[in-house]
Design an enzyme around this catalytic site. Structure first.
Site, PDB file in Angstrom:
ATOM      1  CB  ALA A  23      63.740 -58.600 -25.873  1.00  0.00           C
ATOM      2  CB  THR A  27      61.697 -52.464 -23.286  1.00  0.00           C
ATOM      3  OG1 THR A  27      62.211 -51.579 -24.275  1.00  0.00           O
ATOM      4  CG2 THR A  27      62.575 -53.693 -23.198  1.00  0.00           C
ATOM      5  CB  ILE A 104      57.952 -65.297 -28.359  1.00  0.00           C
ATOM      6  CG1 ILE A 104      58.259 -64.807 -26.933  1.00  0.00           C
ATOM      7  CG2 ILE A 104      59.186 -65.995 -28.940  1.00  0.00           C
ATOM      8  CD1 ILE A 104      58.610 -65.924 -25.949  1.00  0.00           C
ATOM      9  CG  ASP A 105      56.080 -59.341 -28.223  1.00  0.00           C
ATOM     10  OD1 ASP A 105      55.801 -59.218 -29.438  1.00  0.00           O
ATOM     11  OD2 ASP A 105      56.987 -58.671 -27.685  1.00  0.00           O
ATOM     12  CG  HIS A 120      63.854 -66.841 -31.148  1.00  0.00           C
ATOM     13  ND1 HIS A 120      64.586 -65.868 -30.520  1.00  0.00           N
ATOM     14  CD2 HIS A 120      64.741 -67.507 -31.937  1.00  0.00           C
ATOM     15  CE1 HIS A 120      65.858 -65.930 -30.905  1.00  0.00           C
ATOM     16  NE2 HIS A 120      65.966 -66.908 -31.773  1.00  0.00           N
ATOM     17  CB  CYS A 131      45.574 -84.976 -30.802  1.00  0.00           C
ATOM     18  SG  CYS A 131      44.956 -83.475 -30.012  1.00  0.00           S
ATOM     19  CB  THR A 190      68.403 -57.465 -31.041  1.00  0.00           C
ATOM     20  OG1 THR A 190      69.167 -58.652 -30.829  1.00  0.00           O
ATOM     21  CG2 THR A 190      68.856 -56.804 -32.330  1.00  0.00           C
ATOM     22  CB  SER A 191      71.842 -58.062 -26.618  1.00  0.00           C
ATOM     23  OG  SER A 191      71.399 -59.396 -26.776  1.00  0.00           O
ATOM     24  CB  ILE A 231      63.568 -48.913 -30.980  1.00  0.00           C
ATOM     25  CG1 ILE A 231      63.256 -49.172 -32.431  1.00  0.00           C
ATOM     26  CG2 ILE A 231      62.613 -49.673 -30.103  1.00  0.00           C
ATOM     27  CD1 ILE A 231      64.183 -50.088 -33.091  1.00  0.00           C
TER      28      ILE A 231
END
Ligand code: NAD
Length: 241
Positions: A23, A27, A104-105, A120, A131, A190-191, A231
């Site tokens: 994540a 940011t 997931i963005d 994820h 359906c 990432t943590s 980053i």
């Protein structure tokens, strides 16, 4: 040689780089992460985010799940930042083989990256559970209540991996393959606290593990090079050939 110069030298010399991120990569695009001080875990809700984003909660309390999901997880106006763009550029030159992301963005694809392994899932894919019809993220965002299929009336579920749900085996295996063959593994934003994704670090066999994070992580001791910083700013310094 300082850390930053060492990093740039390694990247310049390698043509088998793999990136694994979380994540914190988004940011700088304005999407909050979970564990920073201004992240979602430090904001007040009726339930903690990991409770709302669990399979049990989704099944038992869909209205509250979608209220949180629409407000906090669907950031459809966000644009790729310098980190996403540089990774896409590195792939184009052939130096970077894959981006493995917990996000997931969809911002890596928006920046032009082709080989993106979404551990994820993605907010951009939503399926009718009856359906199978596919819906985009706008359909979910613009709905006011529970999203239902316009063909059969079935419930629509975002294709994101909720807590208590398993990861896609094929995606995980591909990620392991890329990491185990990588010359340089760059882990950023990432943590390294969410499993099984965080365990991917165990598959790296090389001696150039670069960890870029603005805070400490439980895996800092595993890094051959730890760079503390944003980053987007760190990757901006990489020059494309
Ligand atoms: P996390 O919130 O647990 O950790 C983010 C880490 O990134 C922190 O260590 C933080 O210090 C660091 N960070 C934040 N901004 C940074 C920056 N600009 N430069 C460098 N480091 C920075 O995130 P996680 O480890 O990815 O795990 C959380 C889970 O939350 C993931 O499974 C992910 O699917 C989900 N999530 C995704 C998004 C998204 O898609 N953008 C947003 C929030 C949460």
């Amino acid at each position: 040689m300082d850390r930053s110069a060492q990093f740039l030298k390694w990247v310049k010399e390698s043509d088998n780089i793999v990136f694994f991120g979380g994540a914190g990569v988004s940011t700088e695009s304005g999407i909050p992460d979970f564990r920073s001080v201004d992240g979602l875990y430090n904001q007040q809700y009726d339930y903690p985010p990991e409770t709302i984003l669990s399979h049990t909660f989704y099944v038992r309390n869909k209205p509250e799940f979608f209220r949180f999901y629409r407000n906090k997880m669907l950031c459809l106006d966000a644009k790729p930042n310098a980190a996403h763009k540089k990774l896409a550029g590195l792939e184009q030159t052939g130096k970077l083989k894959a981006v493995i992301t917990q996000n997931i963005d969809g911002l890596h694809q928006a920046a032009g990256s082709k080989e993106v392994l979404e551990l994820h899932g993605s907010v951009h894919r939503n399926y009718c559970q009856k359906c199978g019809k596919l819906f985009d993220a706008k359909f979910i965002l613009n709905g006011t209540d529970l999203p239902v299929c316009d063909v059969c009336g079935g419930d629509i579920k975002p294709d994101v991996v909720l807590y208590e749900e398993g990861l896609d085996t094929y995606t995980m295996q591909k990620a392991i393959q890329y990491i185990s063959k990588a010359d340089i593994l760059i882990i950023g934003g990432t943590s390294l606290a969410v499993y099984p994704a965080a365990g991917l670090i165990d598959y790296y066999r090389g001696n150039k593990l670069v960890l870029i994070n603005k805070s400490t992580t439980p895996m800092d001791g595993r890094a051959d090079l730890k760079i503390e910083g944003k980053i987007g700013e760190v990757l901006s310094q990489v020059e494309l050939p």
